[in-house]
Design an enzyme around this catalytic site. Structure first.
Site, PDB file in Angstrom:
ATOM      1  N   PHE A  68      -6.239  -3.011  -3.594  1.00 38.42           N
ATOM      2  CA  PHE A  68      -5.371  -4.172  -3.357  1.00 38.42           C
ATOM      3  C   PHE A  68      -6.123  -5.493  -3.558  1.00 38.42           C
ATOM      4  O   PHE A  68      -5.522  -6.510  -3.930  1.00 38.42           O
ATOM      5  CB  PHE A  68      -4.831  -4.080  -1.927  1.00 38.42           C
ATOM      6  N   GLU A  69      -7.429  -5.470  -3.316  1.00 35.14           N
ATOM      7  CA  GLU A  69      -8.257  -6.682  -3.429  1.00 35.14           C
ATOM      8  C   GLU A  69      -8.757  -6.935  -4.849  1.00 35.14           C
ATOM      9  O   GLU A  69      -9.380  -7.978  -5.117  1.00 35.14           O
ATOM     10  CB  GLU A  69      -9.460  -6.602  -2.473  1.00 35.14           C
ATOM     11  N   CYS A  91      -9.203   3.626  -7.237  1.00 32.49           N
ATOM     12  CA  CYS A  91      -8.582   4.953  -7.195  1.00 32.49           C
ATOM     13  C   CYS A  91      -7.627   4.991  -6.006  1.00 32.49           C
ATOM     14  O   CYS A  91      -8.053   4.871  -4.856  1.00 32.49           O
ATOM     15  CB  CYS A  91      -9.676   6.015  -7.047  1.00 32.49           C
ATOM     16  N   VAL A  92      -6.354   5.104  -6.297  1.00 27.22           N
ATOM     17  CA  VAL A  92      -5.346   5.178  -5.242  1.00 27.22           C
ATOM     18  C   VAL A  92      -4.790   6.600  -5.232  1.00 27.22           C
ATOM     19  O   VAL A  92      -4.253   7.071  -6.242  1.00 27.22           O
ATOM     20  CB  VAL A  92      -4.204   4.158  -5.461  1.00 27.22           C
ATOM     21  N   ILE A  93      -4.967   7.272  -4.109  1.00 23.95           N
ATOM     22  CA  ILE A  93      -4.525   8.671  -4.010  1.00 23.95           C
ATOM     23  C   ILE A  93      -3.316   8.745  -3.090  1.00 23.95           C
ATOM     24  O   ILE A  93      -3.312   8.166  -1.997  1.00 23.95           O
ATOM     25  CB  ILE A  93      -5.677   9.573  -3.503  1.00 23.95           C
ATOM     26  N   HIS A  99       2.359   3.813   1.500  1.00 18.17           N
ATOM     27  CA  HIS A  99       1.284   2.889   1.146  1.00 18.17           C
ATOM     28  C   HIS A  99       0.883   2.998  -0.317  1.00 18.17           C
ATOM     29  O   HIS A  99       0.589   2.017  -0.982  1.00 18.17           O
ATOM     30  CB  HIS A  99       0.055   3.161   2.024  1.00 18.17           C
TER      31      HIS A  99
HETATM   32  N1  RBF Z   1      -7.283   1.489  -1.296  1.00 14.73           N
HETATM   33  C1  RBF Z   1      -7.560   2.193  -2.410  1.00 14.73           C
HETATM   34  O1  RBF Z   1      -8.243   1.681  -3.312  1.00 14.73           O
HETATM   35  N2  RBF Z   1      -7.100   3.489  -2.564  1.00 14.73           N
HETATM   36  C2  RBF Z   1      -6.331   4.115  -1.637  1.00 14.73           C
HETATM   37  O2  RBF Z   1      -5.979   5.283  -1.836  1.00 14.73           O
HETATM   38  C3  RBF Z   1      -5.986   3.384  -0.459  1.00 14.73           C
HETATM   39  N3  RBF Z   1      -5.186   3.937   0.478  1.00 14.73           N
HETATM   40  C4  RBF Z   1      -4.859   3.215   1.585  1.00 14.73           C
HETATM   41  C5  RBF Z   1      -4.018   3.786   2.551  1.00 14.73           C
HETATM   42  C6  RBF Z   1      -3.697   3.059   3.688  1.00 14.73           C
HETATM   43  C7  RBF Z   1      -2.779   3.692   4.709  1.00 14.73           C
HETATM   44  C8  RBF Z   1      -4.215   1.740   3.862  1.00 14.73           C
HETATM   45  C9  RBF Z   1      -3.879   0.917   5.104  1.00 14.73           C
HETATM   46  C10 RBF Z   1      -5.019   1.184   2.922  1.00 14.73           C
HETATM   47  C11 RBF Z   1      -5.380   1.901   1.769  1.00 14.73           C
HETATM   48  N4  RBF Z   1      -6.219   1.331   0.795  1.00 14.73           N
HETATM   49  C12 RBF Z   1      -6.509   2.046  -0.331  1.00 14.73           C
HETATM   50  C13 RBF Z   1      -6.864   0.004   1.009  1.00 14.73           C
HETATM   51  C14 RBF Z   1      -6.114  -1.167   0.366  1.00 14.73           C
HETATM   52  O3  RBF Z   1      -6.346  -1.190  -1.036  1.00 14.73           O
HETATM   53  C15 RBF Z   1      -6.615  -2.511   0.958  1.00 14.73           C
HETATM   54  O4  RBF Z   1      -8.016  -2.555   0.875  1.00 14.73           O
HETATM   55  C16 RBF Z   1      -6.202  -2.706   2.410  1.00 14.73           C
HETATM   56  O5  RBF Z   1      -4.807  -2.507   2.558  1.00 14.73           O
HETATM   57  C17 RBF Z   1      -6.569  -4.111   2.893  1.00 14.73           C
HETATM   58  O6  RBF Z   1      -5.914  -5.122   2.138  1.00 14.73           O
END
Ligand code: RBF
Length: 160
Positions: A68-69, A91-93, A99
């Site tokens: 997200f950042e 990598c978003v799983i 979320h």
């Molecule tokens: N960031 C990732 O890069 N990959 C993920 O799979 C991921 N899963 C998340 C699941 C949850 C429930 C939360 C709260 C955050 C996750 N994030 C993940 C972090 C997100 O990208 C970010 O850093 C935070 O939401 C803070 O803005």
């Protein structure tokens, strides 16, 4: 006899080296979530950039907490640090909550927006997978390493 595809690949690599040159500055932003995956992608990405003639000293690598950042950091690297292009790696799983959708969508749209608003290539090197195995397969496993693809995409965009 060489196939046409082989020749065009050779041509692409040669012209990339010529066009991109030694002075180009490339930022690499890596998300810390799923670090085994993202670090493997980042290392392969940087290695590919260097092997295609990018000066190692002109690659700036930073990390952010999560995918997200990535767009904000990419924008900082362009506006504050003067990068010619930025590669975003994450990598978003898919988990049990929604979320996944929010983060994947926001990251993709944010990266596109930073690219268009800054008139600068910003590369989407973000895996969005259903499970860890699919991510491993794309970070040096059965499906190669998407960090390398991100590097080559960046060089192609710089040589437009
Ligand atoms: N960031 C990732 O890069 N990959 C993920 O799979 C991921 N899963 C998340 C699941 C949850 C429930 C939360 C709260 C955050 C996750 N994030 C993940 C972090 C997100 O990208 C970010 O850093 C935070 O939401 C803070 O803005």
């Amino acid at each position: 006899m060489r196939k046409e595809t082989d020749l065009s690949r050779v041509h692409a690599a040669t012209s990339l080296k010529k066009t991109v040159g030694d002075s180009v500055r490339i930022g690499v932003v890596t998300a810390e979530w799923n670090p085994d995956i993202t670090q493997a992608m980042r290392d392969a990405c940087i290695e590919a950039l260097v092997s295609h003639g990018v000066n190692e000293n002109r690659i700036q690598s930073v990390s952010v907490p999560g995918s997200f950042e990535l767009p904000y950091a990419a924008q900082q690297m362009i506006q504050r640090d003067g990068m010619d292009a930025v590669i975003c790696i994450g990598c978003v799983i898919q988990g049990e909550t929604r979320h996944f959708e929010f983060i994947a969508q926001a990251t993709a749209q944010g990266i596109m927006r930073v690219a268009l608003e800054n008139n600068t290539p910003v590369i989407f090197g973000v895996l969005t997978t259903q499970n860890m195995q699919q991510a491993l397969d794309r970070a040096g496993g059965a499906h190669g390493n998407k960090g390398v693809e991100a590097a080559l995409t960046c060089l192609k965009m710089l040589s437009l």
